[in-house]
Design a protein around this motif. Structure first.
Motif, PDB file in Angstrom:
ATOM      1  N   HIS A  85      19.722  26.405  26.962  1.00  0.00           N
ATOM      2  CA  HIS A  85      20.227  26.380  25.590  1.00  0.00           C
ATOM      3  C   HIS A  85      19.125  26.741  24.598  1.00  0.00           C
ATOM      4  O   HIS A  85      19.340  27.541  23.677  1.00  0.00           O
ATOM      5  CB  HIS A  85      20.779  24.995  25.250  1.00  0.00           C
ATOM      6  CG  HIS A  85      22.154  24.729  25.772  1.00  0.00           C
ATOM      7  ND1 HIS A  85      23.249  25.500  25.415  1.00  0.00           N
ATOM      8  CD2 HIS A  85      22.633  23.773  26.607  1.00  0.00           C
ATOM      9  CE1 HIS A  85      24.336  25.027  26.004  1.00  0.00           C
ATOM     10  NE2 HIS A  85      23.991  23.985  26.743  1.00  0.00           N
ATOM     11  N   LEU A  88      18.197  30.489  24.808  1.00  0.00           N
ATOM     12  CA  LEU A  88      19.220  31.326  24.175  1.00  0.00           C
ATOM     13  C   LEU A  88      19.153  31.219  22.654  1.00  0.00           C
ATOM     14  O   LEU A  88      19.364  32.204  21.938  1.00  0.00           O
ATOM     15  CB  LEU A  88      20.614  30.916  24.664  1.00  0.00           C
ATOM     16  CG  LEU A  88      20.952  31.287  26.110  1.00  0.00           C
ATOM     17  CD1 LEU A  88      22.313  30.729  26.502  1.00  0.00           C
ATOM     18  CD2 LEU A  88      20.935  32.805  26.302  1.00  0.00           C
ATOM     19  N   SER A  89      18.838  30.032  22.166  1.00  0.00           N
ATOM     20  CA  SER A  89      18.705  29.848  20.723  1.00  0.00           C
ATOM     21  C   SER A  89      17.617  30.761  20.164  1.00  0.00           C
ATOM     22  O   SER A  89      17.799  31.417  19.128  1.00  0.00           O
ATOM     23  CB  SER A  89      18.374  28.385  20.398  1.00  0.00           C
ATOM     24  OG  SER A  89      18.191  28.205  19.005  1.00  0.00           O
ATOM     25  N   SER A 117      22.694  30.878  17.398  1.00  0.00           N
ATOM     26  CA  SER A 117      21.374  30.308  17.651  1.00  0.00           C
ATOM     27  C   SER A 117      21.342  28.832  17.290  1.00  0.00           C
ATOM     28  O   SER A 117      20.846  27.999  18.054  1.00  0.00           O
ATOM     29  CB  SER A 117      20.315  31.078  16.848  1.00  0.00           C
ATOM     30  OG  SER A 117      19.051  30.431  16.923  1.00  0.00           O
ATOM     31  N   GLN A 120      23.332  26.839  19.870  1.00  0.00           N
ATOM     32  CA  GLN A 120      22.621  26.650  21.134  1.00  0.00           C
ATOM     33  C   GLN A 120      21.515  25.610  20.989  1.00  0.00           C
ATOM     34  O   GLN A 120      21.271  24.817  21.903  1.00  0.00           O
ATOM     35  CB  GLN A 120      22.029  27.979  21.604  1.00  0.00           C
ATOM     36  CG  GLN A 120      23.045  29.028  22.018  1.00  0.00           C
ATOM     37  CD  GLN A 120      23.852  28.633  23.246  1.00  0.00           C
ATOM     38  OE1 GLN A 120      23.504  27.706  23.975  1.00  0.00           O
ATOM     39  NE2 GLN A 120      24.937  29.342  23.486  1.00  0.00           N
ATOM     40  N   GLU A 123      23.111  22.220  21.010  1.00  0.00           N
ATOM     41  CA  GLU A 123      23.573  21.879  22.355  1.00  0.00           C
ATOM     42  C   GLU A 123      22.400  21.444  23.229  1.00  0.00           C
ATOM     43  O   GLU A 123      22.514  20.504  24.021  1.00  0.00           O
ATOM     44  CB  GLU A 123      24.281  23.078  22.995  1.00  0.00           C
ATOM     45  CG  GLU A 123      25.650  23.395  22.403  1.00  0.00           C
ATOM     46  CD  GLU A 123      26.662  22.287  22.641  1.00  0.00           C
ATOM     47  OE1 GLU A 123      26.576  21.602  23.677  1.00  0.00           O
ATOM     48  OE2 GLU A 123      27.538  22.107  21.786  1.00  0.00           O
ATOM     49  N   ASP A 173      25.996  35.298  28.879  1.00  0.00           N
ATOM     50  CA  ASP A 173      25.302  34.026  28.659  1.00  0.00           C
ATOM     51  C   ASP A 173      26.292  32.869  28.660  1.00  0.00           C
ATOM     52  O   ASP A 173      26.041  31.806  29.243  1.00  0.00           O
ATOM     53  CB  ASP A 173      24.554  34.044  27.318  1.00  0.00           C
ATOM     54  CG  ASP A 173      23.391  35.018  27.305  1.00  0.00           C
ATOM     55  OD1 ASP A 173      22.891  35.372  28.393  1.00  0.00           O
ATOM     56  OD2 ASP A 173      22.975  35.420  26.193  1.00  0.00           O
ATOM     57  N   SER A 174      27.428  33.078  27.993  1.00  0.00           N
ATOM     58  CA  SER A 174      28.448  32.039  27.915  1.00  0.00           C
ATOM     59  C   SER A 174      29.016  31.712  29.295  1.00  0.00           C
ATOM     60  O   SER A 174      29.216  30.545  29.650  1.00  0.00           O
ATOM     61  CB  SER A 174      29.575  32.485  26.971  1.00  0.00           C
ATOM     62  OG  SER A 174      30.575  31.497  26.866  1.00  0.00           O
ATOM     63  N   LEU A 177      26.391  29.740  31.262  1.00  0.00           N
ATOM     64  CA  LEU A 177      26.357  28.340  30.823  1.00  0.00           C
ATOM     65  C   LEU A 177      27.525  27.563  31.417  1.00  0.00           C
ATOM     66  O   LEU A 177      27.355  26.432  31.890  1.00  0.00           O
ATOM     67  CB  LEU A 177      26.406  28.262  29.291  1.00  0.00           C
ATOM     68  CG  LEU A 177      25.122  28.557  28.529  1.00  0.00           C
ATOM     69  CD1 LEU A 177      25.407  28.673  27.033  1.00  0.00           C
ATOM     70  CD2 LEU A 177      24.074  27.477  28.781  1.00  0.00           C
ATOM     71  N   GLU A 211      33.043  25.744  25.540  1.00  0.00           N
ATOM     72  CA  GLU A 211      32.453  26.990  26.021  1.00  0.00           C
ATOM     73  C   GLU A 211      33.530  27.991  26.412  1.00  0.00           C
ATOM     74  O   GLU A 211      33.357  29.201  26.238  1.00  0.00           O
ATOM     75  CB  GLU A 211      31.532  26.708  27.212  1.00  0.00           C
ATOM     76  CG  GLU A 211      30.551  27.824  27.526  1.00  0.00           C
ATOM     77  CD  GLU A 211      29.604  28.113  26.369  1.00  0.00           C
ATOM     78  OE1 GLU A 211      29.422  29.310  26.055  1.00  0.00           O
ATOM     79  OE2 GLU A 211      29.069  27.158  25.775  1.00  0.00           O
TER      80      GLU A 211
END
Length: 242
Positions: A85, A88-89, A117, A120, A123, A173-174, A177, A211
């Motif tokens: 997370h 990715l942010s 961003s 993420q 999260e 990416d989603s 995750l 998600e």
């Protein structure tokens, strides 16, 4: 504070490069607290003398300590998800600056990625909070490595191609995750003797539902973009409405 420093560094710096962020202050603060609590007993002064108080742990169940044969411990998977997370942010923050630049000028996607961003980052912090809430320790061997946060801008290719490819990367990416959270949800759903934990399973129920909505939204955007990829005006309208 960390996000403010990163934004300032991006504005003042030249070319965007891979960031390796070591949150030393964060770890030192936690280490000091941990050292104070684990150095033995806490000895407060009382009117009748000094009382001995033995610290207790919030840990319950075997989830964090459990490890399937041939696989990483659950605590490592938990920390890896947190790092994912945070990474990715940073990726999205840097890429949003690319799209907002005078060379690209796609403010819609820049704002979309900036919001992603922030999401993420929140999260990642929520995963850390849950880890500590359930008795996870900063002395865990997997804790410190998880804070070597990395970020890199993702924009490449021509304007339209880069726009679509960036959203495809976000979609992947989603999905990644969701797969990692599903794995933790599966492990938490086992019987108690095998590390199962109903509370953690429920925790990931909510996250997986959110998600799934993000994945569907991204897929819809990409399908729309691909239909209008040759129309510059349409792309401009899409970006303005994003």
């Amino acid at each position: 504070m960390l996000r403010f420093i990163l934004r300032a560094a991006i504005r003042l710096g030249g070319k965007m490069r891979v960031l390796h962020i070591n949150i030393c202050v964060f770890l030192v603060a936690f280490s000091v607290i941990h050292a104070q609590q684990s150095s033995g007993s806490i000895r407060p002064f009382m009117s009748g003398g000094i009382a001995e108080i033995t610290p207790v742990s919030a840990k319950s169940g075997k989830f964090l300590d459990h490890a399937e044969k041939g696989k990483d411990a659950n605590s490592k998977m938990f920390m890896d998800l947190m790092k994912e997370h945070f990474d990715l942010s940073m990726d999205y923050l840097l890429t949003s600056k690319q799209f907002a630049s005078q060379y690209v000028q796609r403010p819609g996607l820049a704002k979309y990625m900036s919001e992603a961003s922030s999401r993420q980052w929140e999260e990642g912090m929520d995963i850390l909070k849950k880890f500590l809430q359930r008795g996870g320790s900063i002395s865990d061997v997997n804790f410190k490595p998880a804070f070597k946060i990395e970020g890199k801008p993702e924009l490449s290719g021509t304007d339209t191609e880069g726009y679509i490819q960036t959203m495809k990367s976000m979609l992947e990416d989603s999905k990644e995750l969701a797969m990692d959270m599903n794995q933790l949800h599966h492990l938490a759903g086992k019987i108690t003797d095998r590390g199962g934990d109903a509370e953690i399973a429920h925790y990931f129920d909510d996250k997986l539902e959110k998600e799934a909505e993000i994945t569907r939204e991204l897929a819809g955007h990409i399908n729309t973009l691909q239909k209008m990829s040759t129309l510059g005006v349409a792309m401009h309208i899409f970006d303005s409405d994003l």
